[in-house]
Design a protein around this motif. Structure first.
Motif, PDB file in Angstrom:
ATOM      1  N   MET A   1      34.971 -16.791  22.388  1.00 29.32           N
ATOM      2  CA  MET A   1      34.287 -15.707  23.102  1.00 29.32           C
ATOM      3  C   MET A   1      33.054 -15.233  22.346  1.00 29.32           C
ATOM      4  O   MET A   1      32.055 -14.809  22.940  1.00 29.32           O
ATOM      5  N   GLU A   2      33.093 -15.308  20.996  1.00 29.80           N
ATOM      6  CA  GLU A   2      31.914 -14.944  20.221  1.00 29.80           C
ATOM      7  C   GLU A   2      30.797 -15.969  20.427  1.00 29.80           C
ATOM      8  O   GLU A   2      29.613 -15.611  20.470  1.00 29.80           O
ATOM      9  N   ILE A   3      31.162 -17.237  20.549  1.00 31.87           N
ATOM     10  CA  ILE A   3      30.172 -18.294  20.791  1.00 31.87           C
ATOM     11  C   ILE A   3      29.488 -18.080  22.139  1.00 31.87           C
ATOM     12  O   ILE A   3      28.257 -18.197  22.264  1.00 31.87           O
ATOM     13  N   VAL A   4      30.276 -17.736  23.148  1.00 31.84           N
ATOM     14  CA  VAL A   4      29.700 -17.508  24.474  1.00 31.84           C
ATOM     15  C   VAL A   4      28.692 -16.349  24.439  1.00 31.84           C
ATOM     16  O   VAL A   4      27.576 -16.442  24.966  1.00 31.84           O
ATOM     17  N   GLY A   5      29.086 -15.231  23.847  1.00 33.65           N
ATOM     18  CA  GLY A   5      28.178 -14.089  23.761  1.00 33.65           C
ATOM     19  C   GLY A   5      26.937 -14.392  22.939  1.00 33.65           C
ATOM     20  O   GLY A   5      25.821 -13.981  23.290  1.00 33.65           O
ATOM     21  N   TYR A   6      27.095 -15.145  21.850  1.00 34.14           N
ATOM     22  CA  TYR A   6      25.958 -15.452  20.984  1.00 34.14           C
ATOM     23  C   TYR A   6      24.977 -16.398  21.684  1.00 34.14           C
ATOM     24  O   TYR A   6      23.751 -16.284  21.509  1.00 34.14           O
ATOM     25  N   ILE A   7      25.495 -17.335  22.475  1.00 34.60           N
ATOM     26  CA  ILE A   7      24.619 -18.254  23.210  1.00 34.60           C
ATOM     27  C   ILE A   7      23.800 -17.492  24.256  1.00 34.60           C
ATOM     28  O   ILE A   7      22.596 -17.737  24.433  1.00 34.60           O
TER      29      ILE A   7
ATOM     30  N   LEU B   1      28.700 -10.492  31.175  1.00 39.57           N
ATOM     31  CA  LEU B   1      29.147 -10.948  29.858  1.00 39.57           C
ATOM     32  C   LEU B   1      29.812  -9.822  29.077  1.00 39.57           C
ATOM     33  O   LEU B   1      30.872 -10.017  28.456  1.00 39.57           O
ATOM     34  N   SER B   2      29.211  -8.638  29.114  1.00 40.93           N
ATOM     35  CA  SER B   2      29.789  -7.512  28.364  1.00 40.93           C
ATOM     36  C   SER B   2      31.163  -7.139  28.896  1.00 40.93           C
ATOM     37  O   SER B   2      32.127  -6.959  28.129  1.00 40.93           O
ATOM     38  N   VAL B   3      31.260  -7.017  30.214  1.00 42.00           N
ATOM     39  CA  VAL B   3      32.533  -6.611  30.826  1.00 42.00           C
ATOM     40  C   VAL B   3      33.608  -7.669  30.606  1.00 42.00           C
ATOM     41  O   VAL B   3      34.788  -7.352  30.379  1.00 42.00           O
ATOM     42  N   ALA B   4      33.213  -8.952  30.653  1.00 35.63           N
ATOM     43  CA  ALA B   4      34.202 -10.021  30.500  1.00 35.63           C
ATOM     44  C   ALA B   4      34.606 -10.239  29.040  1.00 35.63           C
ATOM     45  O   ALA B   4      35.784 -10.475  28.729  1.00 35.63           O
ATOM     46  N   LEU B   5      33.634 -10.155  28.123  1.00 33.54           N
ATOM     47  CA  LEU B   5      33.921 -10.489  26.731  1.00 33.54           C
ATOM     48  C   LEU B   5      34.619  -9.357  25.983  1.00 33.54           C
ATOM     49  O   LEU B   5      35.370  -9.620  25.023  1.00 33.54           O
ATOM     50  N   LEU B   6      34.386  -8.122  26.377  1.00 34.77           N
ATOM     51  CA  LEU B   6      34.974  -6.997  25.642  1.00 34.77           C
ATOM     52  C   LEU B   6      36.505  -7.055  25.642  1.00 34.77           C
ATOM     53  O   LEU B   6      37.131  -7.102  24.567  1.00 34.77           O
ATOM     54  N   PRO B   7      37.176  -7.064  26.792  1.00 33.08           N
ATOM     55  CA  PRO B   7      38.654  -7.134  26.739  1.00 33.08           C
ATOM     56  C   PRO B   7      39.153  -8.489  26.257  1.00 33.08           C
ATOM     57  O   PRO B   7      40.213  -8.578  25.607  1.00 33.08           O
ATOM     58  N   THR B   8      38.390  -9.544  26.569  1.00 32.64           N
ATOM     59  CA  THR B   8      38.824 -10.878  26.125  1.00 32.64           C
ATOM     60  C   THR B   8      38.834 -10.974  24.605  1.00 32.64           C
ATOM     61  O   THR B   8      39.767 -11.536  23.998  1.00 32.64           O
TER      62      THR B   8
ATOM     63  N   ALA C   1      30.045  -7.314  21.997  1.00 31.31           N
ATOM     64  CA  ALA C   1      29.814  -7.431  23.440  1.00 31.31           C
ATOM     65  C   ALA C   1      28.853  -6.390  23.985  1.00 31.31           C
ATOM     66  O   ALA C   1      27.977  -6.697  24.819  1.00 31.31           O
ATOM     67  N   ALA C   2      28.969  -5.131  23.552  1.00 27.23           N
ATOM     68  CA  ALA C   2      28.134  -4.064  24.112  1.00 27.23           C
ATOM     69  C   ALA C   2      26.636  -4.289  23.901  1.00 27.23           C
ATOM     70  O   ALA C   2      25.828  -4.036  24.806  1.00 27.23           O
ATOM     71  N   PRO C   3      26.161  -4.779  22.731  1.00 25.76           N
ATOM     72  CA  PRO C   3      24.721  -4.970  22.535  1.00 25.76           C
ATOM     73  C   PRO C   3      24.097  -6.008  23.463  1.00 25.76           C
ATOM     74  O   PRO C   3      22.870  -6.121  23.507  1.00 25.76           O
ATOM     75  N   LEU C   4      24.915  -6.755  24.190  1.00 24.70           N
ATOM     76  CA  LEU C   4      24.339  -7.722  25.132  1.00 24.70           C
ATOM     77  C   LEU C   4      23.521  -7.022  26.215  1.00 24.70           C
ATOM     78  O   LEU C   4      22.560  -7.596  26.740  1.00 24.70           O
ATOM     79  N   LEU C   5      23.878  -5.775  26.564  1.00 25.80           N
ATOM     80  CA  LEU C   5      23.074  -5.012  27.525  1.00 25.80           C
ATOM     81  C   LEU C   5      21.720  -4.656  26.914  1.00 25.80           C
ATOM     82  O   LEU C   5      20.698  -4.645  27.613  1.00 25.80           O
ATOM     83  N   LEU C   6      21.705  -4.353  25.602  1.00 25.84           N
ATOM     84  CA  LEU C   6      20.444  -4.063  24.929  1.00 25.84           C
ATOM     85  C   LEU C   6      19.553  -5.295  24.859  1.00 25.84           C
ATOM     86  O   LEU C   6      18.319  -5.180  24.832  1.00 25.84           O
ATOM     87  N   ALA C   7      20.158  -6.481  24.854  1.00 26.11           N
ATOM     88  CA  ALA C   7      19.394  -7.721  24.725  1.00 26.11           C
ATOM     89  C   ALA C   7      18.433  -7.940  25.892  1.00 26.11           C
ATOM     90  O   ALA C   7      17.462  -8.689  25.768  1.00 26.11           O
TER      91      ALA C   7
ATOM     92  N   ILE D   1      39.172  -8.527  22.418  1.00 23.33           N
ATOM     93  CA  ILE D   1      40.290  -7.732  21.878  1.00 23.33           C
ATOM     94  C   ILE D   1      41.601  -8.489  22.017  1.00 23.33           C
ATOM     95  O   ILE D   1      42.418  -8.550  21.076  1.00 23.33           O
ATOM     96  N   GLN D   2      41.823  -9.074  23.185  1.00 21.53           N
ATOM     97  CA  GLN D   2      43.077  -9.780  23.433  1.00 21.53           C
ATOM     98  C   GLN D   2      43.222 -10.998  22.528  1.00 21.53           C
ATOM     99  O   GLN D   2      44.305 -11.226  21.930  1.00 21.53           O
ATOM    100  N   VAL D   3      42.163 -11.782  22.376  1.00 13.96           N
ATOM    101  CA  VAL D   3      42.245 -13.005  21.564  1.00 13.96           C
ATOM    102  C   VAL D   3      42.423 -12.674  20.090  1.00 13.96           C
ATOM    103  O   VAL D   3      43.253 -13.290  19.381  1.00 13.96           O
ATOM    104  N   LEU D   4      41.657 -11.698  19.599  1.00 10.36           N
ATOM    105  CA  LEU D   4      41.744 -11.363  18.179  1.00 10.36           C
ATOM    106  C   LEU D   4      43.103 -10.775  17.801  1.00 10.36           C
ATOM    107  O   LEU D   4      43.610 -11.014  16.686  1.00 10.36           O
ATOM    108  N   THR D   5      43.705 -10.039  18.711  1.00 11.61           N
ATOM    109  CA  THR D   5      44.998  -9.418  18.394  1.00 11.61           C
ATOM    110  C   THR D   5      46.156 -10.367  18.673  1.00 11.61           C
ATOM    111  O   THR D   5      47.060 -10.527  17.828  1.00 11.61           O
ATOM    112  N   ALA D   6      46.151 -10.976  19.836  1.00 11.43           N
ATOM    113  CA  ALA D   6      47.294 -11.811  20.228  1.00 11.43           C
ATOM    114  C   ALA D   6      47.281 -13.178  19.566  1.00 11.43           C
ATOM    115  O   ALA D   6      48.317 -13.664  19.080  1.00 11.43           O
ATOM    116  N   ASP D   7      46.144 -13.840  19.526  1.00 12.58           N
ATOM    117  CA  ASP D   7      46.084 -15.206  19.000  1.00 12.58           C
ATOM    118  C   ASP D   7      45.857 -15.232  17.491  1.00 12.58           C
ATOM    119  O   ASP D   7      46.489 -16.023  16.766  1.00 12.58           O
TER     120      ASP D   7
END
Length: 420
Positions: free
Chosen positions: A107-113, A32-39, A63-69, A41-47
């Motif tokens: 992507m925020e919804i996915v990480g939060y779930i 999740l961290s590896v997938a959501l981090l670049p995603t 995304a990074a705190p998901l490892l702490l979770a 950035i890309q969505v927030l800047t491009a879209d």
């Protein structure tokens, strides 16, 4: 005064028996961290058209705190929740398309779930309720600032997080209930074994009391009647016999008082003679009448009463197990006494000393049994047999046979040297 060191928190599923299950939370958090981090950035800047620096900071915080979770999900929630709310406010500063989700992009919804699932597997109900209320309050509060009006999609995170929190909490409580049940079953089994052992010890003590009481009574009677049976006894010898009789009676009284605590209100003293080798034949006949074909090889050796009583009880329990667990199975019962090869061997207490061998072997039941054969250490009857054999200094070998039968073999010492 020494400070108590707090144990570090365990990772989710750290108590699982399989290694891949223990590694699963780490793998999911890493993906999740590896997938959501670049995603992100890309969505927030491009879209959404957000500044690249701000988008990168938000992506790392979300995304990074998901490892702490995996270890501390509540602490990770503080960081991610704050970052999600900050991201929603940051999106108010840019002009994005109306069809895009706000306040929480996909992507925020996915990480939060994923974070909510970790919370449900670790935190108690009260914490989960507070987390959901905070999520709902943030969603409702941000809805007042919606740039393109409100829609049903605004409450998507509230609904999904509530469902996942309930699901995770239910799984955690189910696991805890199963763990406590397994622990209670283990404790109950240990208590049953201990109670069986204590009951068998009490039974042995009562039987030994009756055996010793018989001999002490004989000594008392012989000492009391010596003056009438033997003529011209010197006065000092008569006094000695009187002292022996008095000591015997006192010993009997003390023993009965001590052993009285082992008899409950319903258990009266055993007035009949204790069973021995001569009574094993009656056991065999009773078992045969119950439908179990039994072949019996008796033994006419003169053995100590305690040994004969132990042999009788071992055969009794073994035949009872055959009737319960292998009805109709052909059974062989043999009792034999071996004499020492030489006097030195008998005196040394080696395996060549005189021993009574009790052997009960049954084959498989001709009909499917209602319960499996008891294995070594699992049957309460075997617990009693082992304790009885141990107390007389013997050995017991009991266990299933390859053909589906069961074998009980006991070696009981016959010489006084073996009892010490």
């Amino acid at each position: 005064m020494t400070a108590v060191e707090e144990e570090p928190p365990r990772a989710l599923l750290a108590g699982a028996s399989r290694r891949w299950v223990r590694l699963l939370p780490w793998a999911v958090a890493f993906v999740l961290s590896v997938a959501l981090l670049p995603t992100t950035i890309q969505v927030l800047t491009a879209d959404y058209g957000l500044n690249g620096g701000i988008a990168s900071a938000l992506a790392v915080a979300q995304a990074a705190p998901l490892l702490l979770a995996v270890v501390r999900p509540l602490q990770a929630w503080y960081v991610i929740f704050a970052a999600d709310v900050a991201g929603a406010l940051a999106l108010l500063t840019v002009d994005f398309k109306e069809q895009l989700l706000w306040p929480f992009p996909p992507m925020e919804i996915v990480g939060y779930i994923g974070l909510c699932l970790a919370l449900g597997l670790r935190e108690p109900r009260r914490t989960l309720l507070l987390v959901w209320l905070a999520t709902a309050a943030a969603n409702v509060g941000l809805g007042f600032f919606a740039p393109n009006g409100t829609s049903a999609m605004n409450v998507l995170l509230t609904i999904l997080s509530g469902v996942v929190l309930v699901l995770g909490g239910a799984l955690r409580e189910r696991y805890e209930a199963q763990r406590r049940l397994a622990e209670q079953e283990t404790i109950s089994e240990a208590e049953r074994d201990r109670r069986t052992l204590l009951e068998e010890r009490a039974r042995i003590a009562r039987e030994l009391h009756d055996v010793v009481a018989h001999h002490m009574s004989v000594i008392t009677v012989q000492a009391d009647t010596a003056a009438y049976r033997l003529e011209r006894l010197p006065p000092d010898v008569q006094e000695e016999f009187t002292s022996i009789a008095a000591t015997s009676r006192e010993s009997l009284g003390e023993m009965r008082r001590l052993l009285g605590v082992l008899r409950n209100e319903e258990a009266n003293g055993e007035l009949a003679p204790q069973p021995g080798l001569t009574r094993i034949g009656q056991l065999v006949e009773a078992t045969a009448r119950a439908g179990v074909p039994v072949e019996f090889t008796p033994c006419d050796a003169d053995v100590p009463e305690t040994v004969g009583l132990s042999a009788y009880r071992i055969v009794q329990e073994a035949l009872a197990n055959v009737v319960r667990h292998a009805p109709g199975a052909p059974t062989q019962v043999s009792v034999s006494a071996s004499q020492p090869v030489s006097e030195p061997a008998a005196e040394s207490g080696s395996e060549d000393s005189a021993r009574l061998t009790v052997l009960v072997v049954n084959g498989p039941s001709p009909q499917p049994p209602a319960a499996p054969l008891e294995e070594g250490g699992t049957g309460h009857g075997l617990v009693g047999m082992r304790e009885r054999v141990r107390l007389v200094g013997g050995t017991l070998d009991a266990g299933p046979l390859p053909d589906g039968g069961f074998r009980v073999a006991a070696q009981l010492p016959l010489t006084e040297k073996d009892f010490t």
